[in-house]
Every structure is written in structure tokens, then in C-alpha cells.
Design a protein around this motif. Structure first.
Motif, PDB file in Angstrom:
ATOM      1  N   GLY A 104      37.140  24.398   8.705  1.00 18.01           N
ATOM      2  CA  GLY A 104      38.203  25.164   8.075  1.00 18.01           C
ATOM      3  C   GLY A 104      39.567  24.957   8.682  1.00 18.01           C
ATOM      4  O   GLY A 104      39.936  23.864   9.082  1.00 18.01           O
ATOM      5  N   ASN A 105      40.282  26.006   8.760  1.00 18.99           N
ATOM      6  CA  ASN A 105      41.697  25.917   9.072  1.00 18.99           C
ATOM      7  C   ASN A 105      41.978  25.990  10.567  1.00 18.99           C
ATOM      8  O   ASN A 105      41.096  26.279  11.356  1.00 18.99           O
ATOM      9  CB  ASN A 105      42.421  27.042   8.350  1.00 18.99           C
ATOM     10  N   LEU A 106      43.185  25.715  10.942  1.00 24.25           N
ATOM     11  CA  LEU A 106      43.592  25.721  12.333  1.00 24.25           C
ATOM     12  C   LEU A 106      43.907  27.156  12.721  1.00 24.25           C
ATOM     13  O   LEU A 106      45.016  27.629  12.520  1.00 24.25           O
ATOM     14  CB  LEU A 106      44.794  24.805  12.517  1.00 24.25           C
ATOM     15  N   ILE A 107      42.934  27.815  13.297  1.00 20.70           N
ATOM     16  CA  ILE A 107      43.079  29.227  13.626  1.00 20.70           C
ATOM     17  C   ILE A 107      43.400  29.376  15.101  1.00 20.70           C
ATOM     18  O   ILE A 107      42.643  28.939  15.963  1.00 20.70           O
ATOM     19  CB  ILE A 107      41.788  30.002  13.305  1.00 20.70           C
ATOM     20  N   PHE A 108      44.527  29.999  15.379  1.00 15.41           N
ATOM     21  CA  PHE A 108      44.911  30.282  16.755  1.00 15.41           C
ATOM     22  C   PHE A 108      44.312  31.619  17.187  1.00 15.41           C
ATOM     23  O   PHE A 108      44.251  32.552  16.412  1.00 15.41           O
ATOM     24  CB  PHE A 108      46.425  30.376  16.883  1.00 15.41           C
ATOM     25  N   GLY A 109      43.899  31.685  18.438  1.00 15.37           N
ATOM     26  CA  GLY A 109      43.499  32.959  19.006  1.00 15.37           C
ATOM     27  C   GLY A 109      44.732  33.727  19.452  1.00 15.37           C
ATOM     28  O   GLY A 109      45.857  33.393  19.072  1.00 15.37           O
ATOM     29  N   TYR A 155      38.051  18.785  18.240  1.00 12.30           N
ATOM     30  CA  TYR A 155      38.845  18.511  19.426  1.00 12.30           C
ATOM     31  C   TYR A 155      39.385  19.830  19.975  1.00 12.30           C
ATOM     32  O   TYR A 155      39.515  20.810  19.247  1.00 12.30           O
ATOM     33  CB  TYR A 155      40.030  17.602  19.084  1.00 12.30           C
ATOM     34  N   VAL A 203      40.395  22.138  16.933  1.00 18.21           N
ATOM     35  CA  VAL A 203      40.908  21.460  15.740  1.00 18.21           C
ATOM     36  C   VAL A 203      39.763  20.894  14.943  1.00 18.21           C
ATOM     37  O   VAL A 203      39.065  19.991  15.409  1.00 18.21           O
ATOM     38  CB  VAL A 203      41.888  20.346  16.140  1.00 18.21           C
ATOM     39  N   GLY A 204      39.596  21.421  13.753  1.00 14.48           N
ATOM     40  CA  GLY A 204      38.489  21.011  12.913  1.00 14.48           C
ATOM     41  C   GLY A 204      38.670  19.621  12.342  1.00 14.48           C
ATOM     42  O   GLY A 204      39.782  19.136  12.148  1.00 14.48           O
ATOM     43  N   TYR A 205      37.575  19.014  12.056  1.00 15.42           N
ATOM     44  CA  TYR A 205      37.573  17.680  11.474  1.00 15.42           C
ATOM     45  C   TYR A 205      37.919  17.763   9.999  1.00 15.42           C
ATOM     46  O   TYR A 205      37.433  18.608   9.291  1.00 15.42           O
ATOM     47  CB  TYR A 205      36.197  17.050  11.651  1.00 15.42           C
ATOM     48  N   TYR A 206      38.763  16.875   9.551  1.00 18.14           N
ATOM     49  CA  TYR A 206      39.208  16.880   8.164  1.00 18.14           C
ATOM     50  C   TYR A 206      38.022  16.810   7.225  1.00 18.14           C
ATOM     51  O   TYR A 206      37.166  15.950   7.350  1.00 18.14           O
ATOM     52  CB  TYR A 206      40.145  15.706   7.909  1.00 18.14           C
ATOM     53  N   LEU A 215      43.090  25.938  21.035  1.00 16.36           N
ATOM     54  CA  LEU A 215      42.818  25.747  19.617  1.00 16.36           C
ATOM     55  C   LEU A 215      41.749  24.692  19.439  1.00 16.36           C
ATOM     56  O   LEU A 215      41.802  23.632  20.070  1.00 16.36           O
ATOM     57  CB  LEU A 215      44.106  25.281  18.927  1.00 16.36           C
ATOM     58  N   GLN A 257      45.384  17.577  24.688  1.00 20.53           N
ATOM     59  CA  GLN A 257      44.229  17.601  23.804  1.00 20.53           C
ATOM     60  C   GLN A 257      43.110  16.764  24.407  1.00 20.53           C
ATOM     61  O   GLN A 257      43.373  15.750  25.058  1.00 20.53           O
ATOM     62  CB  GLN A 257      44.602  17.039  22.436  1.00 20.53           C
TER      63      GLN A 257
END
Lengths: 113, 115
Positions: free
Chosen positions: A99-104, A32, A91-94, A89, A49
Motif C-alpha cells: 500500500g501507501n507510504l505511511i509515516f509513523g 525497504y 517503503v512498499g514495493y510498487y 518508513l 535507506q
């Protein structure tokens, strides 16, 4: 990881529409796209979102093309109080590979009178 | 609680001392995240918890940093032998579950200054 790329900064004037585009070329099927706003000395807060096409709420609109490799946050008629940093952002699927929620680094929007 | 709560909101410590930062996530949120933000910089991901487990600790800057979560709720980020470069705001966030489009909610942060 679905890395995101945004402009470092943007300037606008009160009353104008602002469009901030984010690139996420390797977005995965289950990802997402989420946008956050951060004011100085505060934690980021959720704006909007989406997964595909267009999403609109009372604050903004989010446009996502069919290939989902980019997205555009649209802020209608900005005011001085919209001056902030905006983060895109993915948002990766569980349990998935994203991986992780990485902000630019975000886009610093400056609204001028 | 109504939102993510962090304490202390501000902390000034001497170089070499240990500090503990606490995060109370939103009630019922199973996923918890720690980020660090230096002045004028973006958010640096540190670690996340799913329940009490932290599957990936690779974001922690050094072995002086550790985090734990107990009871699937409160989390503590500990920085040992603090250095001046540790000065930053430490942000905690939580979400209902991790990923799958779930919105993450941030606290107001713990501002750490190492002198």
C-alpha cells in the motif's frame, strides 16, 4: 501494511552518539527501510535507506538485523542542529500489497548543549 | 525543477471558502503524494498518484477533499467549504516511481489557516 513503532522522544547531549530503533514486525520481503528527518516548518528530508545489514553515508548509519523486523538509525556525535523529528518508513514495493507510504509518529530528538 | 515546488506557501482563508493547493513534482517523477500535518503532529497520508491515476483515495479525510493530476506532472489538492480543522500544512512529495525503495522528496509545504 508494515506498521512502524518508534520511541516518541529521545534526549541527548552534543557529541554523543544517538541510536533510534524502529520496529516493523510485519515487514514484507520487498520492503525497504527509509529514515527521514524533519525540522520545524520544513518538509521531511531523506537521511538513509537500507534493505539489510548495514548502510552508512556521510550523515548516519543504518543497522538492520537478519530478520529485518527492526532497524536502528545511528547518528554519530550529534550537534544541536540535529534536533528534529526522525521518521522510520517502510517503503512498499510498487504494485505489491504494502500500500501507501505511511509515516509513523516519529521520534522527537532533542540535543542539549 | 530542482525540487518539489508547492504553492501557495501560506494561505489564510475564511471558513466555508474553497482553496486549491498546487504541487509541481520533480521533473520525471511519476509518483506524487499528498500528506497533511497538523501542528505538532505526524504526517497523515492523503492520496498518491501514479501518473495521472489515483488508485487509492481512502486517505482523503472527507468528500470535501479532492485531488487531481494532469499530464503526469502538476497536481492540485482542492478543499471545498473549508473548516477550521482543515488548518494544517499540506505536504507534497514525489518519487521516480512508486515503491521499490525509491526515495521520496518533499516540498516545503503549503500552510493553510482557516479562520
Amino acid at each position: 501494511l508494515a506498521k512502524t513503532t518508534q520511541p516518541i522522544s529521545m534526549d541527548s547531549y552534543e557529541g554523543q552518539e544517538v541510536n533510534i530503533t524502529c520496529s516493523h514486525n510485519n515487514i514484507a520481503t520487498n520492503d525497504y527501510i527509509t529514515w527521514y528527518q524533519q525540522f520545524p516548518s520544513q518538509g521531511p528530508r531523506f537521511i538513509i535507506q537500507g534493505y539489510k545489514t548495514k548502510v552508512t553515508n556521510e550523515v548516519a548509519s543504518l543497522f538492520i538485523p537478519a530478520d529485518r523486523k527492526s532497524s536502528t538509525l545511528s547518528l554519530p556525535r550529534v550537534s544541536l542542529s540535529d534536533t528534529a523529528v526522525y521518521y522510520c518508513l517502510v517503503v512498499g514495493y510498487y504494485g505489491g500489497s504494502q500500500g501507501n507510504l505511511i509515516f509513523g509518529k516519529g521520534t522527537k530528538l532533542s540535543v542539549k548543549p | 525543477g530542482a525540487g518539489v515546488s508547492q504553492s501557495p506557501s501560506n494561505k489564510v482563508t475564511e471558513k466555508g471558502k474553497d482553496v486549491e493547493l498546487r504541487c509541481d513534482p520533480i521533473s520525471g517523477h511519476t509518483a506524487l503524494y499528498w500528506y497533511r500535518q497538523s501542528l505538532g503532529q505526524g504526517l497523515e497520508f492523503l492520496i498518491y498518484f501514479q501518473g495521472n491515476s489515483a488508485p487509492d483515495k481512502s486517505g482523503l479525510p472527507s468528500d470535501r477533499f479532492s485531488a487531481e493530476r494532469t499530464g503526469g506532472s502538476v497536481s492540485t489538492l482542492t478543499i471545498q467549504r473549508t473548516q477550521q480543522e482543515d488548518s494544517a500544512v499540506y505536504l507534497c512529495a514525489s518519487s521516480l516511481v512508486r515503491g521499490n525503495g525509491n526515495t521520496i522528496y518533499f516540498g516545503e509545504g503549503s500552510w493553510l489557516t482557516v479562520v
